[in-house]
Design a protein around this motif. Structure first.
Motif, PDB file in Angstrom:
ATOM      1  N   GLU A 196      67.603  69.505  -5.698  1.00  0.00           N
ATOM      2  CA  GLU A 196      68.890  68.853  -5.433  1.00  0.00           C
ATOM      3  C   GLU A 196      69.797  69.784  -4.633  1.00  0.00           C
ATOM      4  OE1 GLU A 196      69.312  65.983  -9.391  1.00  0.00           O
ATOM      5  OE2 GLU A 196      70.226  67.974  -9.358  1.00  0.00           O
ATOM      6  N   GLU A 225      62.937  62.861  -1.038  1.00  0.00           N
ATOM      7  CA  GLU A 225      62.706  63.137   0.372  1.00  0.00           C
ATOM      8  C   GLU A 225      62.142  64.540   0.574  1.00  0.00           C
ATOM      9  OE1 GLU A 225      65.204  61.605  -0.897  1.00  0.00           O
ATOM     10  OE2 GLU A 225      65.987  60.018   0.382  1.00  0.00           O
ATOM     11  N   LYS A 245      68.788  64.958  -2.397  1.00  0.00           N
ATOM     12  CA  LYS A 245      67.691  64.049  -2.019  1.00  0.00           C
ATOM     13  C   LYS A 245      66.356  64.670  -2.461  1.00  0.00           C
ATOM     14  CE  LYS A 245      70.245  62.376   2.040  1.00  0.00           C
ATOM     15  NZ  LYS A 245      71.378  63.316   1.937  1.00  0.00           N
TER      16      LYS A 245
END
Length: 387
Positions: free
Chosen positions: A205, A214, A211
């Motif tokens: 994070e 991702e 994200k």
């Protein structure tokens, strides 16, 4: 997916059991991968672990387990990996290996303390194991489905399963074990548990603006997790350098975003510590953990500190003082209205029409007490700001 039921004795299960940080956890003659990449770390509490052994010792039925079949024709054999049953398997293997004892008839007894017939009873106990054959995606889906009924997986444990590969294996060595490197350097600055993947999730994070999916998607097939580890270590080194005195409140601070924003700023640790100490001792500051962000860049954002407001008794006392003075002088009980050339210069407001305000702003040293309290009409209070 093809599924076949098989009975496997504890004796066969614990054969060649090995728990190695580098090689992983193996059992069943070295043919069973107890902790494949998508699996969680060992999270059973002592009570749960002991209950498994007590179930086996009493010959009560233990819940079925699921193993995935991995054909290895080049080795002229078949290997397996656990889909479900890791916690029970490790509990059994550790007990037989002598890693812990359980309470039996008022005594703490390890496996080697048992009578021979008691040992044989445990070794002869048969586990019900479903052998499952299918594709990687089928096994992963099955893993997630059967774990819904067990101890709930954390979001990060599920991500580790979805994005399993060399990167996850490397990252877990840094962030996901009791006493791991991340815990060793950051336990004073973070909450959560490494084995429940809190440290790994937090680090991702921080490095990728929240994200997580991702980042794991983009790095799934990387051979190492050096980028994440070096970034995380840089964050902790920075925190230790600018705030050298450790306090319990530091464990609730989101250090990554602060590092990303202020790592290049010129900061004086000595002056910062003086301000931290002052604010920690200020009874008006209710949110002590907000002190660090406040000092780094939010000096005007007192909402970070949840500064104590004037209580109702103080507001009423200030209102009575101002109203009595205003009526005596023929002026408004709002000081800003009384000092201006306007239609409200002589208006006496009701208490409900006024807000309490610091004469000297709290951020400039003003206290939240009667001596520093003034009641202003709502429009003037909202226009005053932090002057």
């Amino acid at each position: 997916m093809r599924i076949e039921l098989k009975r496997i004795s504890v004796r066969d299960l614990v054969a060649d059991y090995e728990d190695n940080d580098e090689l992983g956890v193996r059992a069943y003659g070295g043919k069973l991968d107890v902790r494949p990449p998508y699996q969680r770390e060992f999270v059973y509490k002592d009570k749960q672990r002991d209950a498994v052994i007590e179930t086996v010792r009493r010959d009560f039925p233990l819940n079925v387990m699921y193993w995935s079949v991995i054909d290895k024709p080049e080795d002229d054999g078949v290997e397996y990996e656990i889909i479900d049953g890791q916690q029970r398997t490790i509990s059994i293997c550790q007990y037989v290996e002598g890693d812990f004892s359980i309470l039996i008839d008022g005594h703490q007894l390890a496996f080697h303390n048992l009578q021979e017939d008691q040992q044989q009873q445990i070794l002869d106990y048969e586990l019900m194991v479903y052998l499952c054959e299918g594709t990687d995606s089928e096994k992963l889906d099955w893993f997630k489905t059967i774990n819904i009924a067990g101890e709930e997986l954390t979001d990060q444990e599920l991500r580790n399963a979805v994005y399993h590969g060399p990167w996850v294996s490397a990252a877990k060595r840094y962030f996901s074990k009791n006493g791991c490197p991340a815990y060793a350097i950051a336990s004073d600055y973070m909450t959560g548990s490494p084995i429940r993947q809190d440290y790994l999730q937090t680090a991702i994070e921080w490095i990728n603006d929240g994200k997580v999916d991702e980042y794991m998607r983009d790095h799934q097939h990387d051979t190492n997790a050096n980028e994440l580890w070096l970034y995380f270590k840089g964050v902790i080194d920075w925190v230790e350098a600018i705030f050298p005195k450790k306090r319990a409140q530091m464990r609730s601070v989101k250090w990554g975003p602060l590092y990303n924003k202020y790592k290049d700023a010129v900061l004086d640790p000595i002056k910062l510590e003086d301000r931290v100490a002052t604010l920690m001792g200020d009874i008006d500051v209710k949110n002590k953990r907000g002190i660090y962000e406040y000092l780094l860049g939010g000096e005007e954002a007192t909402k970070l500190l949840d500064v104590r407001v004037f209580d109702e008794r103080t507001k009423l006392a200030a209102y009575v003082q101002q109203t009595t003075q205003g009526e005596a002088d023929g002026t408004s009980n709002c000081p800003m209205c009384a000092s201006g050339n306007n239609t409200n210069a002589t208006r006496i407001y009701e208490l409900s029409e006024m807000d309490a305000d610091h004469v000297t702003a709290w951020s400039k040293g003003g206290a939240s007490d009667l001596a520093n309290c003034e009641m202003l009409c709502v429009p003037h209070n909202r226009s005053k700001g932090n002057r």
